[in-house]
Design an enzyme around this catalytic site. Sequence first.
Site, PDB file in Angstrom:
ATOM      1  N   TYR A   1       0.932  -1.392   0.093  1.00  0.00           N
ATOM      2  CA  TYR A   1      -0.106  -0.183  -0.046  1.00  0.00           C
ATOM      3  C   TYR A   1       0.874   1.484   0.229  1.00  0.00           C
ATOM      4  O   TYR A   1       0.931   2.117  -0.788  1.00  0.00           O
ATOM      5  CB  TYR A   1      -1.285  -0.017   1.268  1.00  0.00           C
ATOM      6  CG  TYR A   1      -2.155   1.326   1.534  1.00  0.00           C
ATOM      7  CD1 TYR A   1      -2.692   0.977   0.005  1.00  0.00           C
ATOM      8  CD2 TYR A   1      -1.911   2.143   2.211  1.00  0.00           C
ATOM      9  CE1 TYR A   1      -3.694   2.220   0.193  1.00  0.00           C
ATOM     10  CE2 TYR A   1      -2.573   2.951   2.223  1.00  0.00           C
ATOM     11  CZ  TYR A   1      -3.619   3.068   1.528  1.00  0.00           C
ATOM     12  OH  TYR A   1      -4.853   4.240   1.571  1.00  0.00           O
TER      13      TYR A   1
ATOM     14  N   SER B   1     -13.737   0.695  13.454  1.00  0.00           N
ATOM     15  CA  SER B   1     -14.540  -0.240  12.737  1.00  0.00           C
ATOM     16  C   SER B   1     -14.392  -1.689  13.923  1.00  0.00           C
ATOM     17  O   SER B   1     -15.320  -1.815  14.484  1.00  0.00           O
ATOM     18  CB  SER B   1     -14.505  -1.065  11.696  1.00  0.00           C
ATOM     19  OG  SER B   1     -13.400  -0.462  10.758  1.00  0.00           O
TER      20      SER B   1
ATOM     21  N   ARG C   1       1.353   9.307  15.034  1.00  0.00           N
ATOM     22  CA  ARG C   1       0.272   9.700  13.167  1.00  0.00           C
ATOM     23  C   ARG C   1      -0.029  11.239  13.565  1.00  0.00           C
ATOM     24  O   ARG C   1      -1.111  10.541  14.706  1.00  0.00           O
ATOM     25  CB  ARG C   1       0.206   9.096  12.045  1.00  0.00           C
ATOM     26  CG  ARG C   1      -0.644   8.774  10.883  1.00  0.00           C
ATOM     27  CD  ARG C   1      -1.089   8.369  10.021  1.00  0.00           C
ATOM     28  NE  ARG C   1      -0.647   6.972   9.917  1.00  0.00           N
ATOM     29  CZ  ARG C   1      -1.224   6.468   9.355  1.00  0.00           C
ATOM     30  NH1 ARG C   1      -2.471   6.062   9.586  1.00  0.00           N
ATOM     31  NH2 ARG C   1      -0.583   5.073   9.037  1.00  0.00           N
TER      32      ARG C   1
HETATM   33  N1  UDP Z   1      -5.607  -1.355  16.222  1.00  0.00           N
HETATM   34  C1  UDP Z   1      -5.921  -2.203  17.229  1.00  0.00           C
HETATM   35  N2  UDP Z   1      -6.992  -3.090  17.802  1.00  0.00           N
HETATM   36  C2  UDP Z   1      -7.592  -2.891  16.450  1.00  0.00           C
HETATM   37  C3  UDP Z   1      -6.974  -2.342  15.242  1.00  0.00           C
HETATM   38  C4  UDP Z   1      -6.404  -1.780  14.505  1.00  0.00           C
HETATM   39  O1  UDP Z   1      -5.097  -1.697  17.944  1.00  0.00           O
HETATM   40  O2  UDP Z   1      -8.703  -4.157  16.288  1.00  0.00           O
HETATM   41  C5  UDP Z   1      -4.193  -0.114  16.252  1.00  0.00           C
HETATM   42  C6  UDP Z   1      -3.271  -0.394  14.645  1.00  0.00           C
HETATM   43  O3  UDP Z   1      -2.425  -1.608  15.158  1.00  0.00           O
HETATM   44  C7  UDP Z   1      -3.111   0.033  14.744  1.00  0.00           C
HETATM   45  C8  UDP Z   1      -4.289   1.749  15.050  1.00  0.00           C
HETATM   46  O4  UDP Z   1      -5.025   0.966  16.118  1.00  0.00           O
HETATM   47  O5  UDP Z   1      -1.872   0.912  15.649  1.00  0.00           O
HETATM   48  C9  UDP Z   1      -4.801   2.002  13.747  1.00  0.00           C
HETATM   49  O6  UDP Z   1      -5.100   0.344  12.880  1.00  0.00           O
HETATM   50  P1  UDP Z   1      -5.574   0.884  10.975  1.00  0.00           P
HETATM   51  O7  UDP Z   1      -5.793  -0.517  11.038  1.00  0.00           O
HETATM   52  O8  UDP Z   1      -7.222   1.389  12.544  1.00  0.00           O
HETATM   53  O9  UDP Z   1      -5.189   1.797  10.248  1.00  0.00           O
HETATM   54  P2  UDP Z   1      -4.123   2.364  10.540  1.00  0.00           P
HETATM   55  O10 UDP Z   1      -3.287   3.444  10.700  1.00  0.00           O
HETATM   56  O11 UDP Z   1      -2.919   1.736  10.627  1.00  0.00           O
HETATM   57  O12 UDP Z   1      -3.316   2.184   8.660  1.00  0.00           O
END
Ligand code: UDP
Length: 351
Positions: free
Chosen positions: A153, A197, A283
């Site tokens: 990605y 989500s 971030r």
């Molecule tokens: N994350 C989490 N639990 C979940 C899904 C995601 O702790 O059930 C964490 C993931 O490891 C990341 C952050 O939440 O650090 C954001 O993840 P997401 O997949 O929403 O998007 P990203 O910013 O990583 O693209």
Amino acid sequence: MLKHHASRPGRVLVTGAAGFLGSHLCDALLAEGHKVVGIDNLCTGKPANLAHLAREPRFELVQHDICKPFDFGPVDYVFNFASPASPVDYIENGVETLRVGSEGTRNALELARTHGAGFLHASTSEVYGDPKEHPQTEDYWGNVNPVGPRSVYDEAKRFSEALVMAYHRYYQVDTHLVRIFNTYGPRLQSSDGRVISNLMTQALRGEDLTIYGDGTQTRSFCYVSDEIDGILRLARSGEHWPVNIGNPEEWTILECAREVLAVTGSSSQIRFEPLPVDDPIQRRPDITRARRLLGWEPKINLRTGLELSLEYFRNCVQRGEKSRPVLAAPLSAATRPLTVAASGAPGRPSS
Ligand code: UDP
């Protein structure tokens, strides 16, 4: 409203129209009086996101993979939003993700070039990778692992940014690049494995909230209406350099989980799970450029945005939709693990 056609509505093409952001973008463009042609191969997009437009005469949806060249008649503006976008989706569809960022984006740019149309490309905060500068300004070049699981990605989006700039420099296409930070709201796929989500649906089902790593990693969450507003302002602007559009309020994932519990009124517990490899530690967008050039800033904070999303996620849960764990991707023997232990150093697998 789009600058090419300030005095009259135009014909606008949206790739990835059946996705979360694509569908909201179609709604906003239709509300401004445009005709909209939506294109989607339904790899991750859902026709249900556009079901409410079934009787809208100014909207049509074409099922097409933009990796194959396309032309559905003259257009005034192209919004390129086609791509798997959640980590679970793009890791599952790695090659498709690289193709849509390269071949697909080139086809969309060719279309804009052919018709003399404006072009806005949906890029991402992932171009900054696991950033060593914080908050991230558009001038930061990023810290991306080019061969890690997220590279399908991150590098697709970095390549597509280069391609968009090349079409601007060499072919004078009127291009725009938005770097979208984490965005949420109704129509975010409940099963896309993203943090909002997953946590919302887990809380509403009374299941444990899954926190990857120790939950101290941070993200900044933008509500969808704010994001779309910023994107449309950029489309109207004369800016060709990338512009961050995201909410600068920064949350740890644990804090985010507490907000979810408060909004849902759930008594779910928190369960810690391994951190995905190359998961960015922090971030937050620097939105100085968006403020200055577009007069834009987000209006909706996380608590309000989650409240506005509650009914949508409740309906998803009532329909029996499931959340998705991060370990959904196939692993070959030669591939490093996709997660590191919850206690391990975040960001890199041990070798
Ligand atoms: N994350 C989490 N639990 C979940 C899904 C995601 O702790 O059930 C964490 C993931 O490891 C990341 C952050 O939440 O650090 C954001 O993840 P997401 O997949 O929403 O998007 P990203 O910013 O990583 O693209």
